[in-house]
Design an enzyme around this catalytic site. Structure first.
Site, mmCIF file in Angstrom:
data_model
loop_
_atom_site.group_PDB
_atom_site.id
_atom_site.type_symbol
_atom_site.label_atom_id
_atom_site.label_comp_id
_atom_site.label_asym_id
_atom_site.label_seq_id
_atom_site.Cartn_x
_atom_site.Cartn_y
_atom_site.Cartn_z
ATOM 1 N N LYS A 126 -5.374 3.962 6.990
ATOM 2 C CA LYS A 126 -4.298 4.905 7.257
ATOM 3 C C LYS A 126 -4.776 6.354 7.222
ATOM 4 C CE LYS A 126 -0.108 4.101 6.034
ATOM 5 N NZ LYS A 126 1.145 3.868 5.287
ATOM 6 N N ARG A 181 -3.960 -1.961 -0.572
ATOM 7 C CA ARG A 181 -3.076 -2.557 0.421
ATOM 8 C C ARG A 181 -3.670 -3.880 0.874
ATOM 9 N NH1 ARG A 181 -3.699 2.907 1.858
ATOM 10 N NH2 ARG A 181 -1.774 4.158 1.737
ATOM 11 N N HIS A 194 -3.190 8.078 -1.073
ATOM 12 C CA HIS A 194 -2.179 8.817 -0.317
ATOM 13 C C HIS A 194 -2.774 10.120 0.210
ATOM 14 C CE1 HIS A 194 1.407 6.724 -2.524
ATOM 15 N NE2 HIS A 194 0.903 5.986 -1.551
ATOM 16 N N TYR A 206 7.327 7.950 -7.097
ATOM 17 C CA TYR A 206 7.060 7.431 -8.435
ATOM 18 C C TYR A 206 7.397 8.454 -9.526
ATOM 19 C CZ TYR A 206 4.600 3.815 -5.907
ATOM 20 O OH TYR A 206 4.296 2.782 -5.052
ATOM 21 N N HIS A 224 2.402 -5.721 -1.421
ATOM 22 C CA HIS A 224 2.719 -4.329 -1.752
ATOM 23 C C HIS A 224 3.419 -4.214 -3.103
ATOM 24 C CE1 HIS A 224 1.803 -0.820 0.597
ATOM 25 N NE2 HIS A 224 2.876 -0.193 0.126
ATOM 26 N N ARG A 260 0.885 -3.476 -5.544
ATOM 27 C CA ARG A 260 0.459 -2.076 -5.416
ATOM 28 C C ARG A 260 1.431 -1.161 -6.162
ATOM 29 N NH1 ARG A 260 -2.414 1.545 -2.163
ATOM 30 N NH2 ARG A 260 -1.235 3.268 -1.256
#
Length: 414
Positions: free
Chosen positions: A284, A259, A381, A390, A355, A358
């Site tokens: 995050k 990111r 994630h 995805y 992004h 990414r």
């Protein structure tokens, strides 16, 4: 200070005899301490003399109005090249702000700033949320209250209809997609839940804040394809400092799928050159991941460190601005690097920020047959649902397979 910057006695005398010597010299010392090289400091010194003449300092009323400075600077820069004009403007405003002599209008505020500050302290101290989450929630809360203040709404009188109207206006404005609107709704829901416990607002608002419908069959986010990534990297093959820095940034985004905020938060110490590893902190999730440092990425970063990155003492951020005062790159700046270079290539029809690179890195792993667990770990994630987007089936790619299976079925039946 002037004896350090200049060698000619007449030049030194001219700068020392000009008005406001103490104020000018104090700022020049600060500029040099921030990492400015001699030529930059000399440009600042010349700007100070010109600005004093333009504004009639020190005889003018202090603080100087912003409009007065704008008019004077524009008049002086009328016949200057664009780069020289931008530098003059930047040096002039920074000096006046340093002295506290610039009268700037107060930014839009709202009457509930203290409540938002309490909300931030609760998220940070009681819940232990990351600074990225705290910043996002406070930003969206502030933005909502600025909107509410424009309609003379106070927190105690706000109803769920007002929140719905705000979200609808943001979406209708075209700068908020359904997924992003869900994130905004989540921030507002969190604030109103906090406010309800303290009897600041009507009860039940938080439970009624519903994000817009997000359809499960929405398309996979459009990232750059491989040819576009290669063209994007090709724009940084020059030897200019900005090209060398941007190449290292783009290589990390495209190869590691980081990111923008993660790239901006990298520090020099996060690179283990002996083991060829890169340590990345994930704001995050609050965890730290290790990435193998490939030769292409390592060479780009090493070239930046040896030939571009300024020596600024204790500052350990990996990527810095190119002009003094040197500061770590922000997420928005990293996004602008990608966006501006993509625009120059004529790429359109998709999001062009950091992004997008990414998404391109994630899609490349999916195309090569990597499982969703592997892709999720690569992207950092914390939930499989974040990676599930995805897993959408490419119907065009599936059709030849279906044709083969159908042909075999018909042959067996015959």
């Amino acid at each position: 200070m002037f004896e350090i910057l200049y060698k000619d006695p007449a030049t030194i005398a001219r700068y020392r005899c000009a008005p406001l010597m103490e104020q000018r010299e104090r700022y020049l010392r600060a500029v040099v301490a921030w990492g400015a090289v001699g030529e930059i400091a000399r440009r600042v010194a010349r700007t100070q003399l010109v600005l004093m003449e333009l504004l009639d300092l020190p005889d003018a009323d202090i603080p100087v109005r912003l409009t007065t400075v704008e008019t004077a600077v524009q008049e002086w820069c009328r016949n200057l090249p664009a780069v020289s004009a931008a530098n003059f403007r930047r040096y002039a405003f920074r000096w006046l702000r340093f002295l506290g002599w610039l009268e700037e209008p107060v930014r839009d505020a709202h009457p509930h700033a203290r409540q938002v500050e309490s909300f931030a302290a609760w998220m940070r101290d009681d819940r232990g949320l990351s600074e990225a989450t705290v910043g996002n929630c406070c930003y969206e809360s502030d933005r909502f209250f600025v909107w509410a203040a424009g309609r003379n709404l106070v927190l105690a009188d706000i109803a769920i209809g007002d929140v719905d109207e705000y979200l609808a206006a943001r979406i209708a404005g075209g700068n908020l997609r359904r997924t992003s609107a869900g994130a905004v709704a989540g921030c507002l829901r969190s604030f109103f839940r906090f406010a309800e416990v303290r009897n600041w607002c009507r009860p039940g608002i938080a439970a009624c804040i519903m994000p817009p419908l997000s359809y499960p069959d929405r398309p996979v986010p459009k990232g750059f394809d491989r040819d576009e990534v290669e063209k994007l990297l090709a724009t940084t093959e020059g030897t200019a400092p900005v090209d060398r820095r941007d190449r290292a940034v783009l290589m990390l985004l495209a190869t590691c799928g980081l990111r923008a905020g993660e790239v901006g938060a990298l520090r020099v110490d996060d690179i283990d050159w002996e083991r060829d590893m890169l340590r990345v902190f994930r704001p995050k999730t609050g965890r730290t991941d290790l990435f193998p440092l490939t030769p292409s990425v390592g060479n780009a970063v090493m070239d930046y460190l040896l030939n571009v990155r300024p020596d600024v003492g204790r500052e350990r951020a990996l990527f810095l601005t190119l002009l003094a005062p040197f500061r770590p790159l922000k997420s928005c700046t990293i996004g602008t690097i990608v966006h501006s270079r993509a625009r120059r290539l004529g790429i359109s029809g998709k999001r062009l920020g950091a992004h997008a690179l990414r998404h391109a890195a994630a899609q490349r792993l999916v195309d090569e047959g990597c499982g969703l667990k592997t892709v999720g770990d690569f992207l950092g994630h914390s939930s499989p649902s974040a990676t599930a987007t995805y897993a959408k089936i490419d119907l065009a790619a599936l059709r030849p397979v279906a044709d083969i299976c159908l042909k075999e079925l018909l042959d067996d039946t015959a």
